[in-house]
Design an enzyme around this catalytic site. Sequence first.
Site, PDB file in Angstrom:
ATOM      1  N   VAL A 118       4.605  -5.691  -4.366  1.00  0.00           N
ATOM      2  CA  VAL A 118       5.690  -5.652  -3.383  1.00  0.00           C
ATOM      3  C   VAL A 118       5.673  -6.970  -2.606  1.00  0.00           C
ATOM      4  O   VAL A 118       4.618  -7.416  -2.142  1.00  0.00           O
ATOM      5  CB  VAL A 118       5.545  -4.451  -2.428  1.00  0.00           C
ATOM      6  CG1 VAL A 118       6.681  -4.447  -1.405  1.00  0.00           C
ATOM      7  CG2 VAL A 118       5.522  -3.143  -3.210  1.00  0.00           C
TER       8      VAL A 118
ATOM      9  N   HIS B 243       0.829  -1.211   0.000  1.00  0.00           N
ATOM     10  CA  HIS B 243       0.000   0.000   0.000  1.00  0.00           C
ATOM     11  C   HIS B 243       0.867   1.267   0.000  1.00  0.00           C
ATOM     12  O   HIS B 243       0.577   2.230  -0.699  1.00  0.00           O
ATOM     13  CB  HIS B 243      -0.872   0.054   1.262  1.00  0.00           C
ATOM     14  CG  HIS B 243      -1.785  -1.112   1.473  1.00  0.00           C
ATOM     15  ND1 HIS B 243      -1.616  -2.012   2.503  1.00  0.00           N
ATOM     16  CD2 HIS B 243      -2.885  -1.519   0.800  1.00  0.00           C
ATOM     17  CE1 HIS B 243      -2.581  -2.910   2.452  1.00  0.00           C
ATOM     18  NE2 HIS B 243      -3.368  -2.649   1.432  1.00  0.00           N
TER      19      HIS B 243
HETATM   20  P1  AMP Z   1      -6.376  -3.906  -0.223  1.00  0.00           P
HETATM   21  O1  AMP Z   1      -6.204  -3.095   1.025  1.00  0.00           O
HETATM   22  O2  AMP Z   1      -5.926  -5.311  -0.098  1.00  0.00           O
HETATM   23  O3  AMP Z   1      -7.742  -3.763  -0.816  1.00  0.00           O
HETATM   24  O4  AMP Z   1      -5.389  -3.261  -1.296  1.00  0.00           O
HETATM   25  C1  AMP Z   1      -5.436  -1.907  -1.609  1.00  0.00           C
HETATM   26  C2  AMP Z   1      -4.559  -1.622  -2.788  1.00  0.00           C
HETATM   27  O5  AMP Z   1      -3.209  -2.009  -2.478  1.00  0.00           O
HETATM   28  C3  AMP Z   1      -4.951  -2.413  -4.039  1.00  0.00           C
HETATM   29  O6  AMP Z   1      -4.770  -1.602  -5.186  1.00  0.00           O
HETATM   30  C4  AMP Z   1      -3.987  -3.555  -4.025  1.00  0.00           C
HETATM   31  O7  AMP Z   1      -3.723  -4.097  -5.307  1.00  0.00           O
HETATM   32  C5  AMP Z   1      -2.746  -2.891  -3.470  1.00  0.00           C
HETATM   33  N1  AMP Z   1      -1.847  -3.901  -2.898  1.00  0.00           N
HETATM   34  C6  AMP Z   1      -2.155  -4.834  -1.971  1.00  0.00           C
HETATM   35  N2  AMP Z   1      -1.087  -5.634  -1.735  1.00  0.00           N
HETATM   36  C7  AMP Z   1      -0.090  -5.189  -2.545  1.00  0.00           C
HETATM   37  C8  AMP Z   1       1.249  -5.591  -2.782  1.00  0.00           C
HETATM   38  N3  AMP Z   1       1.802  -6.611  -2.130  1.00  0.00           N
HETATM   39  N4  AMP Z   1       1.976  -4.896  -3.690  1.00  0.00           N
HETATM   40  C9  AMP Z   1       1.428  -3.862  -4.367  1.00  0.00           C
HETATM   41  N5  AMP Z   1       0.173  -3.426  -4.185  1.00  0.00           N
HETATM   42  C10 AMP Z   1      -0.583  -4.086  -3.294  1.00  0.00           C
END
Ligand code: AMP
Length: 295
Positions: free
Chosen positions: A170, A31
Site C-alpha cells: 500500500v 497493516h
Molecule cells: P511491520 O510493522 O513493519 O513489521 O509490518 C508488519 C506487516 O505489515 C508486514 O507483513 C509488512 O510487510 C506489512 N506492511 C508494512 N508496510 C506495508 C505496506 N506499505 N503495504 C503492505 N503491507 C505492509
Amino acid sequence: MKLVTSFDQVRQEARGRVGLVPTMGYLHEGHLSLVAAAAEAADTVVVSVFVNPLQFGEEDDLNRYPRDRERDAALASEAGADLVFAPELDAMYPRPPQTLVTVGGVADPLEGERRPGHFRGVATVVTKLLAGIRPQLAFFGRKDAQQLAVIERLVLDLSFPVEIVGMPTVREADGLALSSRNVFLSPAERGAALGISGGLFAAADRAEAGVRSAAELEETARAVMTAVDVEYVEVVDAVEFTRLATVDRQAVLAAAARVGKTRLIDNIGLFPAATGLGSDRGIRLDRPSRLYGAG
Ligand code: AMP
C-alpha cells in the site's frame, strides 16, 4: 476487540479459524489492509504488536521506533481485529532465547547481507507467534518481499500447518510505500524518498516496454534515486532472491536506501513477458495516510 498480553489469553479467546497479522505497531493503511483481508478469511483476527529487539541491529533504530499502543488498538479494532496481542518483552522472551531460527539461502542476500541477524530475529519471533497462537492463516505484506519469501520458506521447511497470505504494497497517493518509519522524514527528506518508488516505477515502465536486462532496469531505477543514499537496487528471483541477469521468470526489483537517518525499502514485482501481467506496483491511497494524524 480485546487487548491481551499473553499467548495463553490469545488461545483462550480465539474461536474457529484464526488469522494472524504480525506487526511492530504504529499501524498504517498497509497493516490495516492485512487486517481487513484477515477479517474476510478468518473467524478470529489476531493482530500482534511487538517491537522485536531480536531483529534490530542498530540500537538507535530500536529505541526510536515509533510506539503507540492505544492508537494501534483503536485502528486495529476498526479494521476488524478481534484480539490485539501486545506482549511485554518478558512475555515474549521470558528468558534470553537459546533457540534461534536461521533461514539460509533466501535470507542471505540483500537485507540479509546489510542487516546481519535481522532475518534470524524475524524468523524466531514469527516461529514463536505461529507456535504460540496456532493460526490457520497468517498475513504479510509484499512491501517486505524478502521477509515474505523467508517466512514462506520457514513454514515449508518446518512444516507449520499455516497458510501464508501475501498482500500488495500500500502506497501513499504520490507512490511512496507506507512505512511506520515515514513519520521520521522531514518534508525535504520525504521529497527525496519519493525517488525510491519513482525509480522503481520508471524501471517497471521499461520492463513493461519489453526491457528484460536486469542491469538496464537497475540503471533506470538508480538514475531517479539521486537524492537518497542507495544501498542496493537489484533484480532477483521472486522465490529464492538470487540475482537475475534477465527477467525470464517471476522477479522482484528490490531497493534499499537511506534518507538522512532513516532507512527505507521498497520493491516492485516483475512478471515474465510471456504472462502479459506486467508488474505488481501495489495500490495507492487516494487520501493522506492516517500515519500523519488525520484520525
Ligand atoms: P511491520 O510493522 O513493519 O513489521 O509490518 C508488519 C506487516 O505489515 C508486514 O507483513 C509488512 O510487510 C506489512 N506492511 C508494512 N508496510 C506495508 C505496506 N506499505 N503495504 C503492505 N503491507 C505492509
